[in-house]
Scaffold this active site. Structure first.
Site, PDB file in Angstrom:
ATOM      1  N   ASP A  38       0.840  -1.206   0.000  1.00  0.00           N
ATOM      2  CA  ASP A  38       0.000   0.000   0.000  1.00  0.00           C
ATOM      3  C   ASP A  38       0.871   1.252   0.000  1.00  0.00           C
ATOM      4  OD1 ASP A  38      -2.056  -1.717   0.081  1.00  0.00           O
ATOM      5  OD2 ASP A  38      -2.832  -1.105   2.061  1.00  0.00           O
ATOM      6  N   ALA A  39       1.971   1.182   0.752  1.00  0.00           N
ATOM      7  CA  ALA A  39       2.850   2.353   0.874  1.00  0.00           C
ATOM      8  C   ALA A  39       3.474   2.692  -0.481  1.00  0.00           C
ATOM      9  CB  ALA A  39       3.945   2.072   1.898  1.00  0.00           C
ATOM     10  N   TYR A  41       2.193   1.980  -3.373  1.00  0.00           N
ATOM     11  CA  TYR A  41       1.110   2.504  -4.211  1.00  0.00           C
ATOM     12  C   TYR A  41       0.928   3.998  -3.912  1.00  0.00           C
ATOM     13  CZ  TYR A  41      -3.498   3.078  -6.343  1.00  0.00           C
ATOM     14  OH  TYR A  41      -4.549   3.519  -7.123  1.00  0.00           O
ATOM     15  N   ASP A  42       0.885   4.321  -2.614  1.00  0.00           N
ATOM     16  CA  ASP A  42       0.688   5.722  -2.220  1.00  0.00           C
ATOM     17  C   ASP A  42       1.814   6.613  -2.742  1.00  0.00           C
ATOM     18  OD1 ASP A  42      -1.570   4.949  -0.960  1.00  0.00           O
ATOM     19  OD2 ASP A  42      -0.717   4.951   1.075  1.00  0.00           O
ATOM     20  N   SER A  87     -35.603  -6.622 -12.652  1.00  0.00           N
ATOM     21  CA  SER A  87     -35.432  -7.239 -11.337  1.00  0.00           C
ATOM     22  C   SER A  87     -35.546  -8.745 -11.506  1.00  0.00           C
ATOM     23  CB  SER A  87     -36.446  -6.684 -10.356  1.00  0.00           C
ATOM     24  OG  SER A  87     -37.724  -6.906 -10.867  1.00  0.00           O
ATOM     25  N   LEU A  88     -35.509  -9.454 -10.404  1.00  0.00           N
ATOM     26  CA  LEU A  88     -35.523 -10.915 -10.491  1.00  0.00           C
ATOM     27  C   LEU A  88     -36.711 -11.482  -9.737  1.00  0.00           C
ATOM     28  CD1 LEU A  88     -31.756 -11.584  -9.690  1.00  0.00           C
ATOM     29  CD2 LEU A  88     -32.866 -12.001 -11.880  1.00  0.00           C
ATOM     30  N   GLU A 119     -24.494 -17.371  -9.243  1.00  0.00           N
ATOM     31  CA  GLU A 119     -23.745 -16.233  -8.696  1.00  0.00           C
ATOM     32  C   GLU A 119     -24.272 -15.885  -7.311  1.00  0.00           C
ATOM     33  OE1 GLU A 119     -24.517 -13.064 -11.466  1.00  0.00           O
ATOM     34  OE2 GLU A 119     -23.981 -14.320 -13.168  1.00  0.00           O
ATOM     35  N   LYS A 121     -25.939 -13.499  -4.669  1.00  0.00           N
ATOM     36  CA  LYS A 121     -26.805 -12.328  -4.801  1.00  0.00           C
ATOM     37  C   LYS A 121     -26.399 -11.331  -3.732  1.00  0.00           C
ATOM     38  CE  LYS A 121     -31.522 -10.787  -5.407  1.00  0.00           C
ATOM     39  NZ  LYS A 121     -31.534  -9.674  -4.476  1.00  0.00           N
ATOM     40  N   ASP A 123     -26.165  -7.907  -1.570  1.00  0.00           N
ATOM     41  CA  ASP A 123     -27.199  -7.059  -1.009  1.00  0.00           C
ATOM     42  C   ASP A 123     -26.733  -5.614  -0.996  1.00  0.00           C
ATOM     43  OD1 ASP A 123     -29.668  -6.674  -0.096  1.00  0.00           O
ATOM     44  OD2 ASP A 123     -29.302  -7.374   1.938  1.00  0.00           O
ATOM     45  N   GLU A 179     -23.507  -4.630  -8.798  1.00  0.00           N
ATOM     46  CA  GLU A 179     -24.075  -4.269  -7.504  1.00  0.00           C
ATOM     47  C   GLU A 179     -23.026  -3.512  -6.692  1.00  0.00           C
ATOM     48  OE1 GLU A 179     -27.187  -5.160  -7.153  1.00  0.00           O
ATOM     49  OE2 GLU A 179     -27.680  -5.295  -5.023  1.00  0.00           O
ATOM     50  N   LYS A 296     -28.739 -18.194 -13.577  1.00  0.00           N
ATOM     51  CA  LYS A 296     -29.059 -17.615 -14.885  1.00  0.00           C
ATOM     52  C   LYS A 296     -28.800 -18.666 -15.954  1.00  0.00           C
ATOM     53  CE  LYS A 296     -27.515 -13.116 -13.269  1.00  0.00           C
ATOM     54  NZ  LYS A 296     -26.446 -12.122 -13.246  1.00  0.00           N
ATOM     55  N   LYS A 320     -33.484 -17.040  -2.489  1.00  0.00           N
ATOM     56  CA  LYS A 320     -33.148 -16.268  -1.288  1.00  0.00           C
ATOM     57  C   LYS A 320     -32.840 -17.178  -0.095  1.00  0.00           C
ATOM     58  CE  LYS A 320     -34.107 -12.067  -1.300  1.00  0.00           C
ATOM     59  NZ  LYS A 320     -35.061 -11.111  -1.724  1.00  0.00           N
ATOM     60  N   CYS A 432     -47.916  11.310  20.245  1.00  0.00           N
ATOM     61  CA  CYS A 432     -47.689  12.535  21.000  1.00  0.00           C
ATOM     62  C   CYS A 432     -48.750  13.530  20.554  1.00  0.00           C
ATOM     63  CB  CYS A 432     -46.291  13.055  20.670  1.00  0.00           C
ATOM     64  SG  CYS A 432     -46.073  14.799  21.044  1.00  0.00           S
ATOM     65  N   CYS A 438     -43.880  19.684  19.171  1.00  0.00           N
ATOM     66  CA  CYS A 438     -42.901  18.613  19.295  1.00  0.00           C
ATOM     67  C   CYS A 438     -41.806  18.684  18.223  1.00  0.00           C
ATOM     68  CB  CYS A 438     -43.634  17.282  19.188  1.00  0.00           C
ATOM     69  SG  CYS A 438     -42.566  15.874  19.396  1.00  0.00           S
TER      70      CYS A 438
HETATM   71  S1  IVH Z   1     -29.015 -10.042 -12.335  1.00  0.00           S
HETATM   72  C1  IVH Z   1     -31.687  -9.321 -15.640  1.00  0.00           C
HETATM   73  N1  IVH Z   1     -27.191 -10.872 -10.662  1.00  0.00           N
HETATM   74  O1  IVH Z   1     -30.721  -8.199  -7.298  1.00  0.00           O
HETATM   75  C2  IVH Z   1     -31.310  -9.634 -14.255  1.00  0.00           C
HETATM   76  N2  IVH Z   1     -28.748  -9.249  -9.906  1.00  0.00           N
HETATM   77  O2  IVH Z   1     -33.602  -8.684  -7.294  1.00  0.00           O
HETATM   78  C3  IVH Z   1     -30.863  -8.472 -13.494  1.00  0.00           C
HETATM   79  N3  IVH Z   1     -28.392  -8.509  -7.608  1.00  0.00           N
HETATM   80  O3  IVH Z   1     -31.640  -5.397  -9.197  1.00  0.00           O
HETATM   81  C4  IVH Z   1     -30.196  -8.756 -12.235  1.00  0.00           C
HETATM   82  N4  IVH Z   1     -26.640  -9.742  -7.199  1.00  0.00           N
HETATM   83  O4  IVH Z   1     -29.512  -5.260  -7.799  1.00  0.00           O
HETATM   84  C5  IVH Z   1     -28.255 -10.068 -10.841  1.00  0.00           C
HETATM   85  N5  IVH Z   1     -25.526 -11.658  -9.288  1.00  0.00           N
HETATM   86  C6  IVH Z   1     -26.557 -10.869  -9.479  1.00  0.00           C
HETATM   87  C7  IVH Z   1     -27.031 -10.010  -8.470  1.00  0.00           C
HETATM   88  C8  IVH Z   1     -28.141  -9.225  -8.718  1.00  0.00           C
HETATM   89  C9  IVH Z   1     -27.468  -8.840  -6.715  1.00  0.00           C
HETATM   90  C10 IVH Z   1     -29.481  -7.548  -7.374  1.00  0.00           C
HETATM   91  C11 IVH Z   1     -29.638  -6.505  -8.445  1.00  0.00           C
HETATM   92  C12 IVH Z   1     -31.043  -6.636  -8.949  1.00  0.00           C
HETATM   93  C13 IVH Z   1     -31.697  -7.353  -7.829  1.00  0.00           C
HETATM   94  C14 IVH Z   1     -32.879  -8.151  -8.348  1.00  0.00           C
END
Ligand code: IVH
Length: 674
Positions: A38-39, A41-42, A87-88, A119, A121, A123, A179, A296, A320, A432, A438
């Protein structure tokens, strides 16, 4: 001559340093295999900074020194996602996964096993980062999937996000999806620092990451330990991507983008479930939070065949993890007062780690919940934390209750302002009653007071109210009338003219109507109609302030709950003090005439359709001034129905019941008689 040789040397040196620093970043963050300390790099970084300060003309936007320094923004610009951010669908049990795999077989009409890319997931929050000819040009949040916010400057502060892609075959346009998140240790450090400084504590790493990305000042984002893992692409132009998702991820990593090393390609639902098992064991030891795994379909051609349903792809699913539960002890219970005066009991817990995050508070929601779950101070309780929700107490371990356990009692007075607390029978939430006074309710009360249908102070919008309260210029609605030109001028984004205009509007608002004033006080469940009914019934403020709950219930449409809210509000001395201040400041209204003497008193009108020359609100106001009541539905008691263009079913009902009908013209003529 010598000078230009010297200049060329600096240019080369700068270029070399940038390359070295970018390469080290790649080794450190993407390959997780640092080659220098690190040093060291700095030292290289400092050297580059010095050279760039000598030659500002050579500073480029992708230089490693250019991650921070943009001036704070006023607001985020909108970014339209050319390819929506989806979304998923969620799955929770193994059967959901076999069903998912089956659906895919059915749609593709195949019996051969499907290859899945598995993969973790993460958070955090989804991000789309756009590179043009290898240069990072934009980063946007997911927003509603179609439009997000431009957070480019903030994302540039994340060191593991390359400002320029490395390697060969760089696409003309590449939108990377990933993410942004905070590690468990980064989150703990951030929170303990915030606690020391008396700043806001984040409930969980996800909130901390989202809060850090949504900072208007990128300097603040730069100080937050944000990370990223990329998991897909959006728009890509000028490059033929590999035809397997797992190979696309490899390609992303080759370009210097950080991809999780926990990605695995498996076959069939069984392969997915084995991956799930494997990750649920690993989860606790990971330095960041994952709330599940994602499967996927690996073959992009098959993904395209499967397509999407509503806002999620048919070719992917999130599996999940169940919410984790642990035991701990309730050491105390405190009551927090929310923006609307609601008292929420919060359990102070003996700190425990759930999902690798230290939890020391849990919401108990309300007194009914406490009773239902039979929670006492001193109890051993089961604490549950699921993803981004605030930890909650799932239940009590009764057999571990000590003899010294104490019942939880609702305070009689607000812990913030000491006003009386009301707990109306039949309502879960205790509140309240010091709404006007308040500190916890200040901002909302003042915003409502100034709003158009209340005191109608033009120019005193939500943002300004927040600024005035934050700078302590006003503490209650009465203080609005003490504001001075100098105080206002000194505020950010406020000039001499606008300050003057605002003061004029404040002055103008002093002359109001009794009903508007009552509505502006923000008494719980007293909307405009109730305020009008109260004004007509109790024609003076004194009469209303001294009304008992019984008196209040004699007003049409006021039941026991609303009556209790009104009585409690006026019983609170703090509120009465502020009302006196308002009157002393000059707030006034015309005396309400005895309604029996008004020409239309006792008559009920219903308005339907669009009227010419007059909005429905105006028509309503004119009628009410003449003593009439304006109702929302037609009944046998209706005196007249006023019918404009495009009337609704009320017109038919009026005809059915034989109620006199006034058309637009007749209505105008009718009003002109008075
Ligand atoms: S794929 C077309 N892969 O989960 C599919 N999403 O519930 C798009 N997320 O909005 C998402 N890890 O923010 C994908 N390995 C991963 C993920 C991931 C986290 C989040 C992402 C998405 C949400 C969907």
């Amino acid at each position: 001559m010598g000078k230009s040789r010297e200049s060329g040397r600096i240019e080369q040196e700068i270029e070399k340093l940038r390359e070295q620093l970018n390469e080290h970043n790649y080794h450190y963050y993407v390959l997780d295999d640092p080659v220098i300390s690190d040093a060291e790099y700095d030292r290289l970084f400092e050297k580059l900074k010095i050279l760039e300060s000598q030659r500002p003309d050579l500073v480029t936007p992708d230089s490693p020194t250019q991650r921070v320094g943009a001036p704070p923004l006023k607001e985020f610009a909108e970014v339209k996602h050319e390819i929506p951010m989806l979304s998923l669908e969620n799955a929770f049990v193994p059967d959901d996964i076999t069903a998912f795999d089956q659906r895919i077989h059915d749609r593709l009409e195949t019996s051969s096993p499907i290859e899945y890319c598995c993969e973790p997931k993460l958070d955090g929050l989804a991000m789309s980062i756009r590179y043009e000819n290898g240069l990072l040009v934009q980063a946007a949040t997911r927003g509603d999937g179609a439009t997000g916010e431009d957070v480019t400057e903030n994302i540039k502060t994340i060191k593991m996000v390359p400002l320029r892609l490395r390697g060969d075959n760089i696409p003309r346009i590449l939108e990377v999806r990933g993410e942004v998140f905070m590690s468990k240790s980064g989150f703990d450090k951030l929170n303990s620092l915030a606690q020391k400084k008396g700043e806001k504590i984040f409930a969980n790493p996800r909130n901390a990451a989202a809060g850090s990305v949504r900072q208007l000042d990128s300097q603040i984002t730069a100080s937050r330990p944000l990370e990223i893992y990329c998991y897909g692409v959006g728009l890509v132009e000028g490059y033929k991507l590999p035809d397997k998702h797992s190979d696309i991820l490899k390609r992303l990593s080759h370009w210097g983008l950080r991809v999780s090393s926990l990605v695995e390609v498996v076959k069939g639902a069984d392969g997915c479930l084995t991956y799930y098992q494997h990750m649920s064991h690993k989860r606790e030891k990971l330095p960041y939070e994952i709330d599940g795994v994602v499967y996927k379909v690996n073959d992009i051609a098959l993904q395209e065949k499967l397509g999407f349903v509503s806002r999620a792809p048919r070719w992917a699913i999130a599996h999940k993890f169940p919410a984790e539960e642990v035991n701990t002890i309730i050491e105390a219970v405190e009551f927090q007062v929310g923006r609307t005066g609601a008292l929420t009991p919060v359990a102070r817990l003996k700190p425990v780690r759930v999902h690798g995050v230290t939890v020391s508070n849990a919401t108990l929601h309300n007194m009914d919940e406490i009773q239902r779950k039979d929670i006492h101070v001193g109890d051993t309780v089961i604490v549950r934390r699921a993803g981004d929700v605030i930890p909650e107490v799932a239940g009590v371990v009764r057999k571990l209750r000590p003899g010294s356990a104490k019942k939880i009692i609702l305070p009689t007075h607000c812990p913030v302002c000491r006003s009386a607390v009301e707990h109306v029978e039949g309502e879960a939430v205790a509140r309240c009653t010091g709404g006007l006074f308040c500190a916890a309710q200040r901002k909302e009360t003042i915003k409502h007071f100034a709003s158009r249908r209340a005191m109608d102070i033009e120019g005193l919008g939500d943002k300004l109210v927040e600024q005035l309260v934050d700078t302590r210029l006003i503490e209650s609605v009465a203080d609005i009338y003490d504001l001075t030109q100098t105080q206002l001028e000194n505020l950010e984004r406020m000039g001499e003219k606008s300050a003057q205009k605002l003061l004029e509007q404040i002055e103008k608002s002093k002359s109001t109507t009794y009903a508007r004033f009552l509505y502006a006080l923000g008494i719980r469940e007293v909307g405009e109609a109730t305020a009008k009914a109260l004004a007509n019934h109790f024609r003076t403020l004194q009469a209303l302030q001294s009304a008992t709950e019984e008196d209040l219930q004699s007003v049409p449409d006021i039941g026991p709950v609303v009556a209790a809210h009104i009585a409690h509000f006026f019983q609170e001395r703090h509120n009465r003090d502020i009302i006196s201040k308002l009157i002393n400041a000059g707030v006034h209204w015309p005396l309400i005439k005895e309604s029996n003497h008004l020409p239309l008193s006792g008559k009920t009108f219903v308005i339907t359709g669009t009227l010419s020359n007059m909005s429905r609100d105006e028509a309503k106001e004119r009628l009410e001034k003449l003593g009439a009541k304006v109702a929302g539905s037609v009944s046998a008691k209706t005196s007249y129905v006023v019918v404009g263009v495009d009337p609704g079913s009320k017109y038919d009902k009026a005809r059915e019941l034989g109620i006199p009908i006034l058309d637009d013209k007749q209505f105008h003529a009718f009003l002109n008689k008075f």
